[in-house]
Scaffold this active site. Structure first.
Site, mmCIF file in Angstrom:
data_model
loop_
_atom_site.group_PDB
_atom_site.id
_atom_site.type_symbol
_atom_site.label_atom_id
_atom_site.label_comp_id
_atom_site.label_asym_id
_atom_site.label_seq_id
_atom_site.Cartn_x
_atom_site.Cartn_y
_atom_site.Cartn_z
ATOM 1 N N PRO A 140 -13.030 17.831 1.140
ATOM 2 C CA PRO A 140 -12.163 17.784 -0.045
ATOM 3 C C PRO A 140 -12.772 18.585 -1.195
ATOM 4 O O PRO A 140 -13.957 18.495 -1.464
ATOM 5 C CB PRO A 140 -12.103 16.297 -0.397
ATOM 6 C CG PRO A 140 -13.225 15.652 0.318
ATOM 7 C CD PRO A 140 -13.558 16.521 1.504
ATOM 8 N N GLU A 141 -11.960 19.393 -1.833
ATOM 9 C CA GLU A 141 -12.412 20.104 -3.023
ATOM 10 C C GLU A 141 -11.904 19.353 -4.250
ATOM 11 O O GLU A 141 -11.205 18.354 -4.144
ATOM 12 C CB GLU A 141 -11.914 21.556 -2.988
ATOM 13 C CG GLU A 141 -12.665 22.371 -1.923
ATOM 14 C CD GLU A 141 -13.036 23.767 -2.386
ATOM 15 O OE1 GLU A 141 -13.366 23.947 -3.575
ATOM 16 O OE2 GLU A 141 -13.004 24.685 -1.550
ATOM 17 N N HIS A 195 -12.786 3.850 11.593
ATOM 18 C CA HIS A 195 -13.541 4.671 10.645
ATOM 19 C C HIS A 195 -13.741 3.997 9.294
ATOM 20 O O HIS A 195 -14.393 4.557 8.410
ATOM 21 C CB HIS A 195 -12.860 6.021 10.441
ATOM 22 C CG HIS A 195 -12.700 6.798 11.717
ATOM 23 N ND1 HIS A 195 -13.758 7.019 12.574
ATOM 24 C CD2 HIS A 195 -11.623 7.376 12.279
ATOM 25 C CE1 HIS A 195 -13.331 7.712 13.620
ATOM 26 N NE2 HIS A 195 -12.035 7.931 13.467
ATOM 27 N N ARG A 250 -17.051 11.042 9.499
ATOM 28 C CA ARG A 250 -18.313 11.764 9.706
ATOM 29 C C ARG A 250 -19.484 11.144 8.953
ATOM 30 O O ARG A 250 -20.603 11.635 9.061
ATOM 31 C CB ARG A 250 -18.116 13.238 9.334
ATOM 32 C CG ARG A 250 -17.049 13.885 10.224
ATOM 33 C CD ARG A 250 -16.870 15.349 9.940
ATOM 34 N NE ARG A 250 -18.070 16.114 10.215
ATOM 35 C CZ ARG A 250 -18.203 17.412 9.969
ATOM 36 N NH1 ARG A 250 -17.200 18.069 9.435
ATOM 37 N NH2 ARG A 250 -19.318 18.030 10.246
ATOM 38 N N ARG A 291 -26.748 34.522 -16.545
ATOM 39 C CA ARG A 291 -27.276 34.481 -15.179
ATOM 40 C C ARG A 291 -27.346 35.885 -14.573
ATOM 41 O O ARG A 291 -26.345 36.597 -14.566
ATOM 42 C CB ARG A 291 -26.376 33.609 -14.274
ATOM 43 C CG ARG A 291 -26.277 32.164 -14.687
ATOM 44 C CD ARG A 291 -27.604 31.467 -14.483
ATOM 45 N NE ARG A 291 -27.590 30.123 -15.040
ATOM 46 C CZ ARG A 291 -27.327 29.027 -14.320
ATOM 47 N NH1 ARG A 291 -27.054 29.116 -13.051
ATOM 48 N NH2 ARG A 291 -27.349 27.845 -14.900
#
Ligand SMILES: [Zn+2]
Length: 282
Positions: free
Chosen positions: A2-3, A94, A114, A156
């Protein structure tokens, strides 16, 4: 994985379905989900029982639910889901942790195939859990300071995509959204952050906010159901991607085939014409 927009969709679902409710009990089905709660599952359960959830907050991909001065902190990892539903429904294999509520209404299940995700209790963490205090605000937060982040980004001496993925600079931008935003801003991923004009950085963050906003809209259709899900990625992923995962397919702006380059053990997708590669200085 998921983002940020998917995690924000989960936050909104939690805000709607669990805020204001009092925890009756906590059932731990798989202790690995609580590995970051060093005092163990019994302590976790005892600390939450009888507490009322007063909010649903997020920074980057972390979510937290304040309970008094403390907070239940959650990270979904690769495959985590927070599911709200009828407490009588069957328990999937799960499901790692289950919270029930004193109103005997829908329960909250942390499901994680997972097992990279985790839950913990953050003492004194209602405002901002200490474990995530080092994470920079993300572009969807009110605390996101565009001028300050732009100045830091331009200090940066690194490629712009690498800087966008640096969670200490700005959080929540993953590989997919970085490529999409760079395409919109017409910047090549290898451009040096320190050599970008201030206006280019502003348009880049505007592009990040745009792609996030579109993903939230695409994922917003599930809000009304009694179900909070991040595993089924929002429709945005299939329908609206301009470059990510589209190597060889025509650029949606100019028709040039999209190019895939190796990038930090992953990939960077870009349009060779809209996002020209920077010249190597000699
Ligand atoms: Zn193009």
């Amino acid at each position: 994985m998921p983002e940020l927009p998917e995690v924000e969709i989960v936050r909104r679902g939690l805000d709607r379905h669990v805020v204001g409710r009092t925890v009756a009990g906590v059932q731990t089905l798989h202790p690995r989900a609580l590995r970051r709660h060093l005092a163990g599952p019994d302590d976790f359960a005892a600390a939450l029982a009888g507490r009322t959830i007063t909010g649903a907050l997020r920074r980057g991909k972390y979510l937290w639910l304040p309970v008094g001065d403390d907070a239940l902190l959650a990270h979904l990892g690769m495959s985590g889901q927070l599911l709200v539903g009828d407490p009588a429904r069957p328990l999937s294999p799960h499901v790692r942790v289950r919270l029930t509520f004193t109103d005997r209404g829908p329960d909250l299940r942390f499901s994680d195939q997972r097992t990279f995700g985790h839950l913990s209790l953050s003492l004194g963490g209602a405002g901002l859990p200490a474990a995530i205090a080092h994470i920079a605000p993300d572009p969807l937060e009110a605390a996101f300071d565009l001028a300050a982040v732009s100045a830091r980004l331009r200090s940066r001496h690194t490629g712009i995509k690498r800087a966008l993925l640096d969670q200490s600079l700005v959080s929540g931008i993953g590989n997919i959204y970085a490529d999409e935003a760079l395409w919109r801003a017409q910047l090549h991923w290898a451009r040096s952050a320190s050599q970008l004009r201030p206006t280019a950085v502003v348009s880049l963050f505007a592009a990040v906010q745009e792609v996030f906003a579109e993903a939230l809209t695409a994922g917003g259709t599930t809000f009304d159901t009694l179900y909070v899900d991040v595993n089924g990625q929002s429709g945005y992923f299939e329908r609206s991607l301009a470059v990510y995962g589209r190597a060889g397919l025509p650029c949606r702006r100019c028709g040039t085939p999209v190019r895939r380059d190796p990038f930090m053990n992953r990939s960077a997708f870009s349009c060779p014409k809209c996002q020209p590669r920077p010249r190597v200085r000699t």
